[in-house]
Design a protein around this motif. Sequence first.
Motif: not given
Length: 143
Positions: A21-23, A44-57
């Motif tokens: 997730h880019f935001g 959703v942890s059995k089939f997916a991992n979620v990561a947050l990405v700060d687009i200001d970096s």
Amino acid sequence: MKKQEVDAIIRDTINKVLVLHFGHASDPLCLQLNDVLSKSAQEVSKFANVALVDIDSVEIQVYVKYFDITFIPSTIFFFNAHHKKMDSGTADHTKWVGAFHKKQDFNDVAERQYKGAMKSKLIVSCLLPPERIPKYQLLYKDV
């Protein structure tokens, strides 16, 4: 999250869908999506991992340019380091643009990506009703 961390999580997430997730940390729509994703992460942890990405970096700008992230928030899916696409009736099949209206909407999209990946599909169809898919207009620079 730094570029090396994003590279590693893409490379190291095996046999699960990776949801990037880019935001912006302060954007209200991004905060809404963060809330939906955090509530869904366990389910959703059995089939997916979620990561947050700060687009200001500054380091992340290579991904912002590569995936043409012009609308915030944008969510990109991977499976075994391969970018996964979804036809949701919008002009861009490379990412989900906007927030999910409900937790179940996100869960359904993530599960659809996983099932499609397990069948080696390069692109899957979105099963959400059109009224729950964010609408936007693509803007092209220098056209």
